[in-house]
Design a protein around this motif. Structure first.
Motif, short mmCIF file in Angstrom:
data_model
loop_
_atom_site.label_atom_id
_atom_site.label_comp_id
_atom_site.label_asym_id
_atom_site.label_seq_id
_atom_site.Cartn_x
_atom_site.Cartn_y
_atom_site.Cartn_z
N LYS A 1 -2.35 23.77 20.60
CA LYS A 1 -1.58 22.57 20.54
C LYS A 1 -0.79 22.72 21.26
O LYS A 1 0.07 21.76 22.23
N LYS A 2 -0.53 24.14 21.66
CA LYS A 2 0.92 24.42 22.85
C LYS A 2 0.77 23.80 24.43
O LYS A 2 1.29 24.30 25.29
N LEU A 3 -0.64 24.81 24.84
CA LEU A 3 -1.68 24.33 25.85
C LEU A 3 -2.61 22.39 26.20
O LEU A 3 -2.88 22.67 27.47
N PHE B 1 -10.35 23.26 7.63
CA PHE B 1 -10.19 23.02 9.05
C PHE B 1 -9.99 21.24 8.89
O PHE B 1 -10.15 20.75 8.30
N GLY B 2 -8.75 21.31 9.19
CA GLY B 2 -8.28 19.32 9.75
C GLY B 2 -7.71 20.05 11.03
O GLY B 2 -6.43 18.02 10.89
N ASP B 3 -7.69 20.25 11.77
CA ASP B 3 -6.95 19.92 13.00
C ASP B 3 -7.62 19.31 14.06
O ASP B 3 -9.12 19.36 14.55
N ARG B 4 -7.38 18.89 14.74
CA ARG B 4 -8.11 17.73 16.30
C ARG B 4 -8.62 18.35 17.08
O ARG B 4 -8.80 18.15 17.76
N GLU B 5 -7.60 19.54 17.45
CA GLU B 5 -8.05 20.49 18.96
C GLU B 5 -9.45 21.76 18.80
O GLU B 5 -9.65 22.45 19.05
N VAL C 1 -3.01 28.41 36.79
CA VAL C 1 -4.01 27.47 36.37
C VAL C 1 -3.85 27.84 34.89
O VAL C 1 -3.03 28.65 33.95
N LYS C 2 -3.99 26.50 34.18
CA LYS C 2 -4.11 25.98 32.92
C LYS C 2 -5.15 26.41 32.16
O LYS C 2 -5.46 25.35 32.61
N PRO C 3 -5.14 27.43 30.66
CA PRO C 3 -6.76 27.76 30.06
C PRO C 3 -6.90 26.37 29.03
O PRO C 3 -5.30 26.00 28.24
N ARG C 4 -7.44 25.19 28.70
CA ARG C 4 -7.16 24.21 28.37
C ARG C 4 -9.07 24.59 27.46
O ARG C 4 -9.04 23.73 26.18
N ILE C 5 -10.16 24.83 28.05
CA ILE C 5 -10.91 25.28 26.85
C ILE C 5 -11.32 26.56 25.88
O ILE C 5 -11.66 27.22 26.47
N LEU C 6 -10.71 26.95 25.02
CA LEU C 6 -10.60 28.27 24.73
C LEU C 6 -11.35 28.33 23.44
O LEU C 6 -12.84 28.02 22.55
N GLY C 7 -11.76 29.74 23.50
CA GLY C 7 -12.17 30.80 22.96
C GLY C 7 -12.70 31.62 22.58
O GLY C 7 -12.02 32.26 23.53
N LEU D 1 -2.76 34.17 25.98
CA LEU D 1 -3.20 33.20 27.18
C LEU D 1 -1.40 31.61 27.96
O LEU D 1 -1.71 31.39 28.11
N LEU D 2 -0.93 31.90 26.62
CA LEU D 2 0.47 31.49 26.42
C LEU D 2 1.06 31.21 28.14
O LEU D 2 2.10 30.30 28.28
N THR D 3 0.66 32.49 28.34
CA THR D 3 1.13 33.27 29.81
C THR D 3 0.45 32.97 30.71
O THR D 3 0.84 33.26 32.13
N ALA D 4 -0.38 32.10 31.10
CA ALA D 4 -1.60 32.10 31.78
C ALA D 4 -0.97 31.56 32.83
O ALA D 4 -0.72 31.85 34.36
#
Length: 383
Positions: free
Chosen positions: A144-146, A169-173, A120-126, A111-114
């Motif tokens: 976090k990187k995207l 978990f404790g991440d905002r993303e 296009v940059k994927p922003r909604i990940l699952g 996904l980092l090379t998408a």
């Protein structure tokens, strides 16, 4: 030859409009051993048209089910990374998590090379149906990187165990969901991804995923009690633990606004995504300024550019307010001489109306005018 006269050069020095970034792009990690290998090569991000791609998604694994659920809600841009299915008894997490060794990106790392490969940059990940704790943590690291956001299942056979799981978990993303729809976890998260993209397109990234009818849900894997004014229901307890649930009220809806962040400023999904959008818009919107001479004029133009965008977002009801400025204390002469400039900006994101208090008072005040109302109709004695 030197000119004997006056020559005019046309120069530009002014604020440049900052455009919006596309946020409704899904990054889907899935399995499908019988998918068409040309359409869905292993460990490679591919941008696919959802409906036509379904015919080549095979029938095994999670890919076809995920695309089917997405297509029932919207037709967003979807970047798919197909990963290998683990052999029976094997470790599926390893294939999903992937590696990034020697500039060869495999699994979800692809996904980092998408953006480089698809534009296009994927922003909604699952990773619907594959989102174990390890996979979810891996997706969060990529988000976090995207500057993306992850939607995943809270693991557990009941609300209590799901709440216990959330504490890991404790991440905002990250936003966690429980329970699944009647079609299972793959369907649940695929619909969450699609719903997020749909809301982005229809209303904007400032609106959370909560309280919008989700097309295609016909039931839930577990019963969840819910009432609008009772904070002891299953839904209320799940929301209080930062888990988004499903309710049925004039249709099935996701119900919950919270991330898993341990920081109150990033409690709401909308606050996180607003922050991400502003970062991307301003970085792209100020690209024109890079490598120009650092002058007072350049700095003023950059500040004007950012403030103009902030004002427009406020007018569009996507932001409550914001301001960009230059702080002399953060810009030492030596830093400026070395080509390093710092600009500050703040913002207030739109918080969702999560709680409403109505104060009810019983009073006899309105009887005071009753006699005059009756008299006006000629219905009192003596008329």
């Amino acid at each position: 030859m030197a000119l004997h006269g006056i020559k005019t050069n046309l120069l530009t020095s002014a604020a440049v409009a900052i455009g919006s970034v596309s946020t409704a792009v899904i990054g889907l990690v899935a399995t499908a051993d019988d998918a068409d290998a040309a359409t869905f090569p292993l460990d490679t991000p591919v941008l696919v048209p959802v409906r036509s791609a379904m015919a080549k998604a095979g029938s095994t694994g999670t890919l076809h089910a995920a695309l089917t659920a997405i297509a029932e809600i919207a037709t967003p841009q979807v970047v798919v990374v197909r990963v290998a299915s683990a052999a029976e008894g094997g470790d599926q997490d390893t294939a999903v998590l992937g590696t990034a060794a020697g500039n060869a990106y495999k699994g979800m790392q692809a996904l980092l090379t998408a953006e480089a490969k698809t534009g296009v940059k994927p922003r909604i990940l699952g990773a619907p149906g594959l989102d174990t704790q390890a996979v979810t943590n891996g997706l969060v690291a990529i988000a976090k990187k995207l500057r993306g956001f992850v939607y995943a299942m809270a693991q557990g056979n009941d609300a209590a165990s799901a709440i216990t799981y959330r504490a890991q978990f404790g991440d905002r993303e990250l936003m966690l969901f429980w329970p699944a729809t009647s079609k299972g976890p793959t369907d649940t998260i695929a619909r969450a991804l699609a719903q997020r993209a749909y809301i982005d397109q229809a209303q904007g990234w400032q609106k959370t995923i909560s309280n919008v009818v989700v097309t295609g849900i016909t039931g839930m894997s577990h019963d969840v009690s819910w009432s609008m004014d009772d904070d002891t229901t299953d839904a209320a307890l799940l929301n209080a633990a930062d888990i988004t649930t499903i309710i049925c009220y004039s249709g099935y809806r996701f119900w919950g606004n919270h991330t898993t962040s341990s920081e109150p400023s990033w409690l709401f999904e909308s606050a996180v995504r607003t922050s991400q959008v502003l970062q991307d818009e301003f970085q792209r919107g100020l690209f024109w300024a890079m490598d120009k001479p650092i002058t007072a004029g350049l700095i003023k133009d950059m500040i004007s550019t950012v403030n103009a965008r902030l004002r427009k977002l406020v007018v569009n009801n996507q932001l409550i307010g914001g301001r960009c400025w230059y702080d002399p204390d953060k810009n030492a002469s030596s830093d400026l001489a070395a080509g390093q400039l710092a600009l500050d900006y703040d913002f207030t994101a739109c918080a969702p109306l999560e709680g409403l208090t109505e104060n009810q008072t019983i009073t006899d005040t309105y009887y005071a005018d009753l006699s005059s109302q009756i008299s006006s109709t000629g219905a009192t004695s003596g008329t």
